[in-house]
Design a protein around this motif. Structure first.
Motif, short mmCIF file in Angstrom:
data_model
loop_
_atom_site.label_atom_id
_atom_site.label_comp_id
_atom_site.label_asym_id
_atom_site.label_seq_id
_atom_site.Cartn_x
_atom_site.Cartn_y
_atom_site.Cartn_z
N SER A 9 0.85 -1.20 0.00
CA SER A 9 0.00 0.00 0.00
C SER A 9 0.88 1.25 0.00
O SER A 9 1.77 1.38 0.83
CB SER A 9 -0.89 -0.01 1.25
N THR A 38 -8.68 -5.33 8.50
CA THR A 38 -8.91 -3.96 8.99
C THR A 38 -10.33 -3.82 9.56
O THR A 38 -10.70 -2.76 10.04
CB THR A 38 -8.76 -2.94 7.83
N ARG A 39 -11.11 -4.89 9.48
CA ARG A 39 -12.52 -4.80 9.91
C ARG A 39 -12.81 -5.65 11.14
O ARG A 39 -13.96 -5.80 11.52
CB ARG A 39 -13.44 -5.24 8.75
N GLY A 50 -11.21 1.90 10.29
CA GLY A 50 -10.92 0.61 9.65
C GLY A 50 -9.96 0.69 8.49
O GLY A 50 -10.12 -0.02 7.50
N TYR A 164 2.53 6.98 -4.40
CA TYR A 164 1.68 6.44 -5.47
C TYR A 164 2.12 6.88 -6.86
O TYR A 164 1.78 6.21 -7.84
CB TYR A 164 0.21 6.80 -5.24
N1 GSH Z 1 -6.55 8.65 4.06
C1 GSH Z 1 -6.02 7.41 4.55
C2 GSH Z 1 -6.32 6.33 3.54
C3 GSH Z 1 -6.03 4.97 4.10
C4 GSH Z 1 -6.51 3.87 3.18
O1 GSH Z 1 -7.30 4.09 2.24
N2 GSH Z 1 -6.04 2.66 3.46
C5 GSH Z 1 -6.41 1.51 2.67
C6 GSH Z 1 -5.14 0.81 2.19
S1 GSH Z 1 -4.18 1.88 1.18
C7 GSH Z 1 -7.18 0.54 3.56
O2 GSH Z 1 -6.91 0.43 4.74
N3 GSH Z 1 -8.11 -0.18 2.98
C8 GSH Z 1 -8.77 -1.25 3.67
C9 GSH Z 1 -10.18 -0.97 4.01
O3 GSH Z 1 -10.70 0.11 3.66
O4 GSH Z 1 -10.74 -1.88 4.64
C10 GSH Z 1 -4.51 7.52 4.80
O5 GSH Z 1 -3.86 8.35 4.16
O6 GSH Z 1 -3.99 6.81 5.66
#
Ligand code: GSH
Length: 199
Positions: A9, A38-39, A50, A164
């Protein structure tokens, strides 16, 4: 201090790269978002939204949002400029990253790399392209004028946006029309302590 994250990530890689550039260590706990880690109730107690990454301090306090965690980790280092205008500029780029860059480039990459570009997400994948290219054009405009996003020195803005941008091709983006962005990517890779994203 420990970080809960996924090394593929970009939001989590920002922290890995930052720690490496600062020559700091931190315990890392791998979280698999594809397995719903994450949940779980235990994770949601640490991070009600999450999402990874999160930082957990030794006293149990937690921080979420990658860019906020970066400010904590890099506090009092030259990666955060001290003048109020430059500091606000740094925040400008980090808010830009979260609102105008990550929702296009990172989401297109997620659909392609994590989900394998399934038929029912192709339209969404395509819909991310215009916004992603708009964000790259904004970066190109700045990086034609200065080597780093804030001028002559590396800052958190570069680390946030490198995460990214350097894997934008995995979201279907072609960087050939963005030479200043490509030079900047090389410049970041040349920084002392640089570590690549794990694949
Ligand atoms: N705005 C947050 C975005 C975090 C994010 O979107 N994380 C994603 C992985 S890159 C995540 O945890 N996705 C799993 C989910 O939503 O369950 C940050 O910058 O930390």
């Amino acid at each position: 201090m420990r970080i809960y994250g996924d090394k593929r990530s970009g939001n989590c890689y920002k922290l890995q790269l930052l720690l490496a550039l600062l020559d700091k260590n931190c315990e890392w706990v791998d979280i698999d978002i594809m397995k719903g880690e994450t949940r779980t109730a235990a994770f949601l107690e640490k991070s009600p939204n999450g999402k990874i990454p999160i930082l957990e301090l030794d006293d149990g306090r937690t921080l979420s949002e990658s860019n906020a965690i970066m400010h904590y980790v890099a506090d009092s280092t030259p990666l955060i400029p001290s003048s109020s205008f430059s500091h606000a500029k740094l925040l400008q780029w980090q808010f830009f990253e979260q609102y105008s860059h990550e929702p296009y480039i990172a989401v297109a990459r997620y659909i392609n790399v994590y989900l394998g570009l399934p038929e029912d997400r192709k339209q969404e994948f395509e819909s991310k392209q215009a916004g992603g290219y708009r964000a790259l054009a904004v970066m190109e405009q700045q990086l034609k004028q200065t080597p780093f996003l804030l001028g002559d020195r590396l800052s958190l803005a570069d680390i946030s946006l490198f995460a990214y941008t350097h894997v934008a091709h995995e979201g279907g983006f072609d960087l050939s029309a963005y030479p200043a962005v490509r030079n900047w990517l090389s410049l970041i890779r040349e920084q002392n302590g640089f570590v690549p994203m794990e694949s």
